[in-house]
Design a protein around this motif. Sequence first.
Motif, PDB file in Angstrom:
ATOM      1  N   LEU A   1      -7.302  11.767  -0.137  1.00 31.61           N
ATOM      2  CA  LEU A   1      -7.186  10.393  -0.434  1.00 31.61           C
ATOM      3  C   LEU A   1      -8.202   9.708  -1.626  1.00 31.61           C
ATOM      4  O   LEU A   1      -7.800   8.620  -2.217  1.00 31.61           O
ATOM      5  CB  LEU A   1      -7.798   9.615   0.952  1.00 31.61           C
TER       6      LEU A   1
ATOM      7  N   SER B   1      -0.825  12.962   1.845  1.00 28.84           N
ATOM      8  CA  SER B   1      -1.873  12.168   1.426  1.00 28.84           C
ATOM      9  C   SER B   1      -1.628  10.647   1.604  1.00 28.84           C
ATOM     10  O   SER B   1      -1.964   9.760   0.616  1.00 28.84           O
ATOM     11  CB  SER B   1      -2.327  12.339  -0.206  1.00 28.84           C
TER      12      SER B   1
ATOM     13  N   GLN C   1      -0.991  -2.572  -6.962  1.00 28.91           N
ATOM     14  CA  GLN C   1      -1.776  -2.061  -7.958  1.00 28.91           C
ATOM     15  C   GLN C   1      -1.374  -1.948  -9.292  1.00 28.91           C
ATOM     16  O   GLN C   1      -1.720  -2.198 -10.323  1.00 28.91           O
ATOM     17  CB  GLN C   1      -2.517  -0.598  -7.190  1.00 28.91           C
TER      18      GLN C   1
ATOM     19  N   TRP D   1      -3.938   4.836   8.171  1.00 28.39           N
ATOM     20  CA  TRP D   1      -4.141   3.705   9.069  1.00 28.39           C
ATOM     21  C   TRP D   1      -2.971   2.581   8.323  1.00 28.39           C
ATOM     22  O   TRP D   1      -2.966   1.517   9.026  1.00 28.39           O
ATOM     23  CB  TRP D   1      -5.446   3.019   8.713  1.00 28.39           C
TER      24      TRP D   1
ATOM     25  N   LEU E   1      -7.620   2.551  -8.516  1.00 31.32           N
ATOM     26  CA  LEU E   1      -8.193   1.325  -7.740  1.00 31.32           C
ATOM     27  C   LEU E   1      -9.640   0.876  -8.058  1.00 31.32           C
ATOM     28  O   LEU E   1     -10.438   1.753  -8.433  1.00 31.32           O
ATOM     29  CB  LEU E   1      -8.347   1.673  -6.202  1.00 31.32           C
ATOM     30  N   SER E   2      -9.838  -0.230  -7.882  1.00 32.40           N
ATOM     31  CA  SER E   2     -11.230  -0.956  -8.340  1.00 32.40           C
ATOM     32  C   SER E   2     -12.274  -0.204  -7.426  1.00 32.40           C
ATOM     33  O   SER E   2     -11.818   0.177  -6.282  1.00 32.40           O
ATOM     34  CB  SER E   2     -11.437  -2.450  -8.566  1.00 32.40           C
TER      35      SER E   2
ATOM     36  N   LEU F   1      -7.024  14.447 -13.249  1.00 31.60           N
ATOM     37  CA  LEU F   1      -7.850  14.610 -12.132  1.00 31.60           C
ATOM     38  C   LEU F   1      -8.728  15.698 -12.569  1.00 31.60           C
ATOM     39  O   LEU F   1     -10.025  15.630 -11.748  1.00 31.60           O
ATOM     40  CB  LEU F   1      -7.168  15.055 -10.739  1.00 31.60           C
TER      41      LEU F   1
ATOM     42  N   LEU G   1      -2.214   7.031   3.546  1.00 34.46           N
ATOM     43  CA  LEU G   1      -3.478   6.544   4.464  1.00 34.46           C
ATOM     44  C   LEU G   1      -2.943   6.432   5.655  1.00 34.46           C
ATOM     45  O   LEU G   1      -2.068   5.724   6.186  1.00 34.46           O
ATOM     46  CB  LEU G   1      -3.802   5.104   3.749  1.00 34.46           C
TER      47      LEU G   1
ATOM     48  N   LYS H   1     -10.101  -0.436   0.935  1.00 33.97           N
ATOM     49  CA  LYS H   1      -8.599  -0.148   1.390  1.00 33.97           C
ATOM     50  C   LYS H   1      -8.806   1.466   1.916  1.00 33.97           C
ATOM     51  O   LYS H   1      -7.914   1.843   2.669  1.00 33.97           O
ATOM     52  CB  LYS H   1      -7.708  -0.121   0.289  1.00 33.97           C
ATOM     53  N   ILE H   2      -9.860   2.281   1.570  1.00 33.23           N
ATOM     54  CA  ILE H   2      -9.609   3.494   1.775  1.00 33.23           C
ATOM     55  C   ILE H   2     -10.979   3.898   2.458  1.00 33.23           C
ATOM     56  O   ILE H   2     -11.024   4.389   3.664  1.00 33.23           O
ATOM     57  CB  ILE H   2      -9.674   4.407   0.442  1.00 33.23           C
TER      58      ILE H   2
ATOM     59  N   ASN I   1      -8.009  11.163  -4.526  1.00 37.22           N
ATOM     60  CA  ASN I   1      -7.130  11.647  -5.473  1.00 37.22           C
ATOM     61  C   ASN I   1      -6.244  10.395  -5.620  1.00 37.22           C
ATOM     62  O   ASN I   1      -5.932   9.758  -6.843  1.00 37.22           O
ATOM     63  CB  ASN I   1      -6.656  12.794  -5.327  1.00 37.22           C
ATOM     64  N   VAL I   2      -5.674   9.934  -4.323  1.00 39.49           N
ATOM     65  CA  VAL I   2      -4.798   8.824  -4.336  1.00 39.49           C
ATOM     66  C   VAL I   2      -5.386   7.641  -4.941  1.00 39.49           C
ATOM     67  O   VAL I   2      -4.707   6.912  -5.863  1.00 39.49           O
ATOM     68  CB  VAL I   2      -4.155   8.422  -2.757  1.00 39.49           C
TER      69      VAL I   2
ATOM     70  N   PRO J   1     -11.596   1.833   6.363  1.00 36.31           N
ATOM     71  CA  PRO J   1     -10.871   2.383   7.380  1.00 36.31           C
ATOM     72  C   PRO J   1     -11.073   3.740   7.779  1.00 36.31           C
ATOM     73  O   PRO J   1     -11.201   4.037   8.882  1.00 36.31           O
ATOM     74  CB  PRO J   1      -9.395   2.008   6.771  1.00 36.31           C
ATOM     75  N   ALA J   2     -11.243   4.796   6.749  1.00 35.66           N
ATOM     76  CA  ALA J   2     -11.493   5.974   6.841  1.00 35.66           C
ATOM     77  C   ALA J   2     -12.612   6.248   7.871  1.00 35.66           C
ATOM     78  O   ALA J   2     -12.965   7.193   8.531  1.00 35.66           O
ATOM     79  CB  ALA J   2     -11.513   6.795   5.540  1.00 35.66           C
TER      80      ALA J   2
ATOM     81  N   LEU K   1       0.595  -0.697  -1.257  1.00 41.11           N
ATOM     82  CA  LEU K   1      -0.761  -0.459  -1.957  1.00 41.11           C
ATOM     83  C   LEU K   1      -0.887  -0.097  -3.183  1.00 41.11           C
ATOM     84  O   LEU K   1      -1.358  -0.608  -4.338  1.00 41.11           O
ATOM     85  CB  LEU K   1      -1.614   0.635  -1.323  1.00 41.11           C
TER      86      LEU K   1
ATOM     87  N   PHE L   1       1.514  14.646  -3.483  1.00 41.41           N
ATOM     88  CA  PHE L   1       0.615  15.734  -3.056  1.00 41.41           C
ATOM     89  C   PHE L   1       1.241  16.596  -2.169  1.00 41.41           C
ATOM     90  O   PHE L   1       2.190  16.123  -1.265  1.00 41.41           O
ATOM     91  CB  PHE L   1      -0.612  15.359  -2.502  1.00 41.41           C
TER      92      PHE L   1
END
Lengths: 338, 312
Positions: free
Chosen positions: A231, B87, B104, B91, A240-241, B57, B89, A248-249, A233-234, A252-253, B100, B83
């Motif tokens: 997540l 991967s 972006q 939720w 994402l800022s 990465l 999310l 967003k990550i 890595n996504v 919730p996680a 998302l 991936f």
Amino acid sequence: MSIALTQTLSKISWLEPMIKAAQGENRSQNLSIIAKAIGIPLAGILVFLMIWHAAASSINTSLGKFPGPADVLIQSKTLISEHITEREKAAAFYQRQDERNARRLAQDPDYIVKIRDYTGKPTYVDQIGTSLITVLSGFLIASLIAIPLGIVIGLSANLYSAFNPVIQIFKPVSPLAWLPLVTMVVSAVYVSDDPVVAKSFVTSMITVMLCCLWPTVINTAVGVASISQDLKNVSQVLRLSWLTHVRKIVLPAAIPMMFTGLRLSLSIAWMVLIAAEMLAQNPGLGKFVWDEFQNGSSNSLGRIMVAVITIGLIGFALDRIMLLLQRSVSWDKSATLR
Amino acid sequence: MNPLLELTQVGIEFSTAKGSFRALQSVDLKINKGEYISLIGHSGCGKSTVLNIVAGLLQATEGGVVLNGKEVNEPGPERAVVFQNHSLLPWLSAYENVELAVKQVFRGKKSKAEMKAWIEHNLELVHMTHAMHKRPDEISGGMKQRVGIARALAMEPQVLLMDEPFGALDALTRAHLQDSLMDIQKELNNTVIMITHDVDEAVLLSDRIVMMTNGPAATIGEILHIDLERPRNRLQLADDPRYNHYRHQVLSFLYEKQRKTDDSLPATQPHGQVSGSQIIKENHETRAINTPAGHSHAHTPDQDKANQLKTA
Ligand SMILES: Nc1ncnc2c1ncn2[C@@H]1O[C@H](COP(=O)(O)OP(=O)(O)O)[C@@H](O)[C@H]1O
Ligand SMILES: [Mg+2]
């Protein structure tokens, strides 16, 4: 409408077979499920009451026999009737005041109406209210500090290592140790001619806050730190800022772990509160217990026992409410919630 | 023609508890626009490491990656990644997961309505419109992977990077997704680097197969050009001597030239990669449906669609 209601009700585990039985589905089987779901806990309570009764009658104190279930029942009735009487008195007081003011106004139209508050002593129900307000304020402030702090230190391994010793040292500190310090600081800092809230309230609330901060901090941090690398890595690939990443990550996680912490914190807060109120003389359940203890009448032990049971029931209810809240916010419905 | 993507003398050394570990050495690769490249090699040789360096990465210790004349230093949506384990999310619904990414990447470039249309278009490409408001835990593994692909495609990447995208799926689902991917590729002609451990998949989908030697200090062993005209059809190819020749070449590279003498695997398995024993098992499985022996599994297009809904 009735279908929706039935569906909602059947989410409560022991109601489901009851509804089914009422609808005539497999009656005998469902009835036996009900008997089990209600009967076994009920039997447990009955056995407990019997042991309590037997044990109580053989314990003698300087204030008489230890209260058994029957005494507690009598005392709780008394406490409720005291509350009702007090409310009636208050209502009568305000009525008299209104009438008096109306008469004065009739005689002299320029008369400026003065309204005085009724100053009776707080009843048992008022004290429960005070305790709830105190514990919830302390818990709310603790959460407002603990959640952001937990997120920030969970995001950075270095910050986590830096904060961890401090957290581990403060976590096991008893409220009784904090209280003198908090009392002195509050007396020094919180000076006002017309205080919005009583000093004893502030002292109790801050003590509660200091003690219930840690489980939320730790659990939130662990929840944040254990977000899967995938997540993250996504989030990186999407560039994402920081704020979007957190919103967003991370949030919730971490919600399931965060709630585990919040529930622990709330139960600690409730336990700490009683001790804090006793010593700070905040007019809640803790002070009730203390006053009854000082009072030392033949009813005192029974009344304290009523408080003990009330404290237990409220603690249980608070935990259930948190559980419901957790269920409604958490995305992870499959996680076992207990 | 200048290559779109160029890896020059890429090497990487990891510092581990037991000292430094050289994973890659002098990896050179040029990839043209619209090319479909497969990376194949034994588990733990460094395929994911190559892909992660291209994705930004991981940072190469030596050498570098140049995309469109610019050096790659950090991750970005122009190098979208699919991936291995989706991967998504958990939720968010399928739609929201793609949203998302779209929000972006296209912030300020597309209107709200355009974004919605674009999200739906990409979900349609992977045949996910029927379940786009379901959350990952409500859909099958194949469907999750489809959403992952839709999310990556929706970023309009210059290079699409896929790390064993179908590795965790059963053979039948995998075949459906490969077909979907070939259809999409016909339409979009993306530049793709895909890691696979499946020889048939590599031959079926790729323009070139890059075969990697075993680590440590892994590098590119051989590159195989696949000159099979498109569109490719798995059933026809099963009897095609050229197809079998290519397969044979890859297999002989993997199991003769780069044979793993020691079957035990490296103790550390980063990112939950599939184990080596799975490679072999998976290959048997796919062979069952890709080779003539698997003709009993043949199905009509109608059945295909039904299966897709059920299994994918
Ligand atoms: N972050 C890391 N730290 C140390 N060693 C790593 C790291 N990532 C990968 N490796 C090692 O590099 C080698 C290649 O790994 P990887 O690229 O994941 O292999 P593959 O994807 O081909 O299965 C493996 O031996 C692995 O243990
Ligand atoms: Mg890998």
